[in-house]
Enzyme design. Structure first.
Site, PDB file in Angstrom:
ATOM      1  N   GLU A  79       3.097   0.639   9.087  1.00 43.57           N
ATOM      2  CA  GLU A  79       2.802   0.290   7.697  1.00 43.57           C
ATOM      3  C   GLU A  79       1.354   0.666   7.430  1.00 43.57           C
ATOM      4  O   GLU A  79       0.450   0.220   8.136  1.00 43.57           O
ATOM      5  CB  GLU A  79       3.006  -1.202   7.429  1.00 43.57           C
ATOM      6  CG  GLU A  79       2.721  -1.576   5.975  1.00 43.57           C
ATOM      7  CD  GLU A  79       2.803  -3.071   5.692  1.00 43.57           C
ATOM      8  OE1 GLU A  79       2.831  -3.444   4.501  1.00 43.57           O
ATOM      9  OE2 GLU A  79       2.825  -3.858   6.654  1.00 43.57           O
ATOM     10  N   GLU A  91      -4.782  -1.419   8.649  1.00 42.35           N
ATOM     11  CA  GLU A  91      -5.527  -2.008   7.534  1.00 42.35           C
ATOM     12  C   GLU A  91      -7.021  -1.742   7.704  1.00 42.35           C
ATOM     13  O   GLU A  91      -7.575  -1.968   8.774  1.00 42.35           O
ATOM     14  CB  GLU A  91      -5.276  -3.523   7.477  1.00 42.35           C
ATOM     15  CG  GLU A  91      -6.078  -4.265   6.435  1.00 42.35           C
ATOM     16  CD  GLU A  91      -5.860  -3.737   5.025  1.00 42.35           C
ATOM     17  OE1 GLU A  91      -6.876  -3.506   4.333  1.00 42.35           O
ATOM     18  OE2 GLU A  91      -4.698  -3.547   4.621  1.00 42.35           O
ATOM     19  N   ASP A 123      -2.814   0.999  -3.496  1.00 41.20           N
ATOM     20  CA  ASP A 123      -3.710   1.095  -4.638  1.00 41.20           C
ATOM     21  C   ASP A 123      -3.212   2.199  -5.565  1.00 41.20           C
ATOM     22  O   ASP A 123      -3.041   3.340  -5.134  1.00 41.20           O
ATOM     23  CB  ASP A 123      -5.121   1.426  -4.155  1.00 41.20           C
ATOM     24  CG  ASP A 123      -6.180   1.250  -5.243  1.00 41.20           C
ATOM     25  OD1 ASP A 123      -5.872   1.530  -6.421  1.00 41.20           O
ATOM     26  OD2 ASP A 123      -7.306   0.831  -4.909  1.00 41.20           O
ATOM     27  N   LYS A 179      -6.786   6.325 -12.546  1.00 44.37           N
ATOM     28  CA  LYS A 179      -7.543   7.375 -13.236  1.00 44.37           C
ATOM     29  C   LYS A 179      -7.186   8.753 -12.683  1.00 44.37           C
ATOM     30  O   LYS A 179      -7.035   8.920 -11.467  1.00 44.37           O
ATOM     31  CB  LYS A 179      -9.041   7.115 -13.089  1.00 44.37           C
ATOM     32  CG  LYS A 179      -9.501   5.840 -13.787  1.00 44.37           C
ATOM     33  CD  LYS A 179     -10.993   5.625 -13.643  1.00 44.37           C
ATOM     34  CE  LYS A 179     -11.420   4.350 -14.367  1.00 44.37           C
ATOM     35  NZ  LYS A 179     -12.879   4.096 -14.226  1.00 44.37           N
ATOM     36  N   ASP A 193       4.756  -2.392  -7.676  1.00 43.45           N
ATOM     37  CA  ASP A 193       5.049  -3.012  -8.969  1.00 43.45           C
ATOM     38  C   ASP A 193       4.533  -2.152 -10.110  1.00 43.45           C
ATOM     39  O   ASP A 193       4.729  -2.485 -11.275  1.00 43.45           O
ATOM     40  CB  ASP A 193       4.378  -4.393  -9.047  1.00 43.45           C
ATOM     41  CG  ASP A 193       2.859  -4.255  -9.080  1.00 43.45           C
ATOM     42  OD1 ASP A 193       2.305  -3.635  -8.154  1.00 43.45           O
ATOM     43  OD2 ASP A 193       2.226  -4.741 -10.048  1.00 43.45           O
ATOM     44  N   THR A 204       6.100  -8.647   0.753  1.00 36.63           N
ATOM     45  CA  THR A 204       4.679  -8.750   1.029  1.00 36.63           C
ATOM     46  C   THR A 204       4.120  -9.898   0.185  1.00 36.63           C
ATOM     47  O   THR A 204       4.806 -10.443  -0.691  1.00 36.63           O
ATOM     48  CB  THR A 204       3.926  -7.463   0.657  1.00 36.63           C
ATOM     49  OG1 THR A 204       3.843  -7.366  -0.770  1.00 36.63           O
ATOM     50  CG2 THR A 204       4.631  -6.234   1.219  1.00 36.63           C
ATOM     51  N   TYR A 220       1.802  -9.645  -2.123  1.00 33.55           N
ATOM     52  CA  TYR A 220       1.740  -9.154  -3.505  1.00 33.55           C
ATOM     53  C   TYR A 220       3.109  -9.149  -4.154  1.00 33.55           C
ATOM     54  O   TYR A 220       3.268  -9.485  -5.325  1.00 33.55           O
ATOM     55  CB  TYR A 220       1.153  -7.738  -3.547  1.00 33.55           C
ATOM     56  CG  TYR A 220      -0.336  -7.678  -3.366  1.00 33.55           C
ATOM     57  CD1 TYR A 220      -1.189  -8.393  -4.206  1.00 33.55           C
ATOM     58  CD2 TYR A 220      -0.905  -6.897  -2.368  1.00 33.55           C
ATOM     59  CE1 TYR A 220      -2.562  -8.330  -4.049  1.00 33.55           C
ATOM     60  CE2 TYR A 220      -2.282  -6.826  -2.201  1.00 33.55           C
ATOM     61  CZ  TYR A 220      -3.103  -7.542  -3.046  1.00 33.55           C
ATOM     62  OH  TYR A 220      -4.465  -7.479  -2.892  1.00 33.55           O
TER      63      TYR A 220
END
Length: 214
Positions: free
Chosen positions: A44, A69, A118, A122, A154, A192, A194
């Site tokens: 992951e 991470e 993330d 932009k 999401d 998760t 989130y």
């Protein structure tokens, strides 16, 4: 989202090298040596606080798992979960997953999870998205030919971008979910942190599973 720095995290990581790798390039091509059994390896990228990767390793003892991470505090929180669970098929990496080819040898990985990455909304940041073609090229290089990439988010904009990016790269979609929690797939879904937060607010969760053709 960057977590507030916790002073206990780095000492905890340094005290538990049996579970956390801070120089992953040293294990390139040799990750099986970090586990009690030689089994297919799933990773992951961006594990956050580790809820997903710990639960996956717990449910699936026939695969080895690595959670990567970059944030020290998040890695420390994930490590606390692993210290409690003591899972022999789970390792953590505290490091930047931007160049997987430095961490893993060709065909060393059986599958990759990207969860709530993330979105870099932009346009000038497009190349930072983990489904941009340069990242896809890395995934293809380290994954076995029958390996699968799973992506959850999401963010509808990122999801639509990822579908286009993967399609243009020549990937094949095994399945696409526009509302994961309203599908039968939710029965076996591992959330998760989130994901739980967003889904409780009624936000649709998007998911895809895809593979490379060669």
């Amino acid at each position: 989202m960057r977590l507030k720095n916790k002073p206990w995290a780095l000492p905890l990581i340094e005290a538990n090298p049996q579970y956390v790798v801070t120089e992953p390039e040293k294990w390139r091509g040799k990750w099986s040596e970090r586990f009690s059994q030689k089994q297919p390896l799933l990773i992951e990228i961006g594990m956050g606080k580790g809820r997903f990767i710990v639960e996956m390793a717990r449910r699936d003892p026939e695969h080895n798992y690595i959670g990567i991470e970059v944030q020290t505090t998040a890695t420390g929180i994930a490590l606390k979960k692993q210290l409690e669970a003591q899972l022999p098929n789970l390792q953590l990496v505290c490091g930047d997953g931007n160049d997987l080819t430095e961490m893993f040898a060709s065909n060393e990985v059986a599958g990759i999870f990207l969860n709530f990455s993330d979105p870099w909304p932009k346009k000038r940041h497009t190349k930072r998205r983990l489904t941009y073609r340069t990242f896809l090229k890395q995934y293809q290089q380290v994954m076995q030919k029958d390996g699968q990439l799973e992506f959850k988010t999401d963010n509808r904009g990122l999801f639509e971008y990822s579908l286009t990016s993967m399609n243009n790269y020549g990937m094949v979609f095994d399945q696409v979910w526009l509302d994961l929690h309203a599908s039968e797939e939710v029965a076996d879904n591992v959330m998760t942190e989130y994901e739980e937060k967003f889904s409780q607010k009624g936000q649709p969760i998007y998911k895809l599973a895809a593979h490379f053709t060669d």
